[in-house]
Design an enzyme around this catalytic site. Structure first.
Site, short mmCIF file in Angstrom:
data_model
loop_
_atom_site.label_atom_id
_atom_site.label_comp_id
_atom_site.label_asym_id
_atom_site.label_seq_id
_atom_site.Cartn_x
_atom_site.Cartn_y
_atom_site.Cartn_z
N HIS A 1 -2.56 2.20 7.41
CA HIS A 1 -1.16 2.19 7.41
C HIS A 1 -1.30 1.06 6.56
O HIS A 1 -0.03 -0.29 7.26
CB HIS A 1 -0.49 1.44 9.28
CG HIS A 1 0.79 1.08 8.94
ND1 HIS A 1 1.24 2.33 9.89
CD2 HIS A 1 1.63 1.85 8.15
CE1 HIS A 1 2.74 1.78 10.05
NE2 HIS A 1 2.78 2.14 8.86
N ARG B 1 5.56 8.20 8.85
CA ARG B 1 5.43 7.38 9.55
C ARG B 1 4.20 8.43 10.66
O ARG B 1 4.45 9.67 10.44
CB ARG B 1 6.51 7.26 11.14
CG ARG B 1 7.33 5.64 11.10
CD ARG B 1 5.97 4.91 11.02
NE ARG B 1 6.81 3.68 10.99
CZ ARG B 1 7.05 2.87 10.18
NH1 ARG B 1 6.69 3.17 8.77
NH2 ARG B 1 8.33 1.46 10.29
N GLU C 1 -1.37 5.41 16.57
CA GLU C 1 -1.93 4.48 15.85
C GLU C 1 -1.81 3.51 16.69
O GLU C 1 -0.99 3.25 17.27
CB GLU C 1 -1.76 4.60 14.38
CG GLU C 1 0.20 4.14 14.11
CD GLU C 1 0.11 4.21 12.25
OE1 GLU C 1 0.45 2.90 12.61
OE2 GLU C 1 -0.21 5.04 12.23
#
Length: 335
Positions: free
Chosen positions: A289, A242, A271
């Protein structure tokens, strides 16, 4: 007389077959335009809803729950759930679920690929070729680091960390070191070919460090400037966990100054915004991601979230419980 179906909200666009399945059980409000709603917009869409299908980004906290008193289930298609205040949900009797297991192998594949791309300078060399700068061969042209036989370090030895360790030990003859909040059983360590070490030793001894810890207040900036200085100058760092676990600003400085050789990042602080200096560096591979983004896996994640939502809102006596609840004590209260 027909029974009125509960109303649910699906926060982002999902596969049509998943929506159709949900419509068999619920009055479904979808988001085919895939709009990223503000907090106030999300609260407005949740009015009168018994359940919500979320991804890994919609924040669910006590304020939202208080503004949406009909909500009884929050079901995520992600494995990580740092966007959901589980304790607040539990206090209000709201079932929370996530989607573990179904993305383990796909995410491990991607993490290993990202690590290899960083080690072998694949992204950097591709950009060089595309710019038309390849005019001759040379003995050290984009010479990177070996992966086979190098020491693999895994920070966070859950399901995905273990899957990465297996790939390294079995496929690439890599000695595997790991650090975790709790040590694995000796039999599991032997099966993985992994050795438990302190965090300090992991940083100092790994040739390729892969980060797979869940995000929490305790893991925020778990790897920062001090940790990066402990690493080998020839080492690589890969983060598929993460954003926020790695201090992106400190990492950018370390990459620019040669503190470590390269990095592969699939997740970022804040993000989809990316720390600007990372975008200018040639020795970092950046992806948006997508570690779990194979089509079969994303479909399985969505179907598992649907399974949880259907079971969570099934009021029939003897109904099956949700398969992957995060707060099963809520279910016990309803019995």
């Amino acid at each position: 007389m027909s029974v009125m179906k509960p109303a649910i909200l699906v926060c982002r666009r999902v596969f049509p077959e998943v929506l159709e399945r949900l419509r068999e059980h619920f009055e479904v409000e979808g988001n085919d335009a895939d709009v990223v709603w503000s907090r106030d917009e999300l609260i407005a869409h949740l009015q009168g809803k018994a359940g919500v299908f979320v991804t890994g980004t919609q924040p669910v906290d006590s304020g939202l729950l208080d503004a949406c008193p009909t909500l009884r289930a929050v079901c995520s298609m992600a494995v990580g759930y740092n966007n959901i205040d589980v304790a607040a949900c539990t206090a209000r009797g709201v079932l929370v679920s996530n989607a573990p297991d179904v993305l383990t192998e796909t995410t491990a594949d991607f993490g290993f690929a990202l690590m290899m791309a960083a080690a072998r300078r694949i992204s950097e060399s591709e950009h060089f070729l595309r710019r038309g700068e390849w005019t001759k061969w040379s003995v050290d042209l984009f010479a990177g680091a070996d992966v086979h036989g190098a020491t693999l370090g895994v920070l966070g030895m859950g399901r995905i960390g273990q899957a990465i360790a297996r790939r390294g030990a079995r496929g690439f003859a890599m000695p595997v070191l790991y650090h975790n909040r709790s040590r694995l059983d000796a039999a599991v360590e032997a099966e993985l070919g992994a050795r438990y070490v302190s965090k300090e030793a992991l940083l100092a001894e790994s040739d390729h460090l892969v980060i797979v810890v869940p995000y929490s207040a305790e893991s925020h900036h778990l790897v920062g400037a001090a940790e990066l200085r402990r690493m080998k100058a020839a080492a690589t760092l890969t983060n598929i966990a993460r954003g926020g676990i790695v201090d992106d600003a400190a990492l950018a400085r370390a990459l620019r100054e040669g503190t470590i050789a390269a990095a592969g990042l699939d997740v970022f602080e804040g993000e989809p915004a990316v720390y600007p200096d990372l975008l200018t560096l040639p020795n970092v591979v950046l992806t948006p991601h997508i570690a779990s983004a194979s089509l079969p896996t994303r479909k399985a994640m969505a179907q598992l979230a649907a399974d949880n939502l259907i079971a969570a809102l099934d009021a029939r006596p003897g109904a099956k419980p949700p398969p992957t609840p995060l707060n099963p004590e809520v279910l016990a209260r309803k019995v």
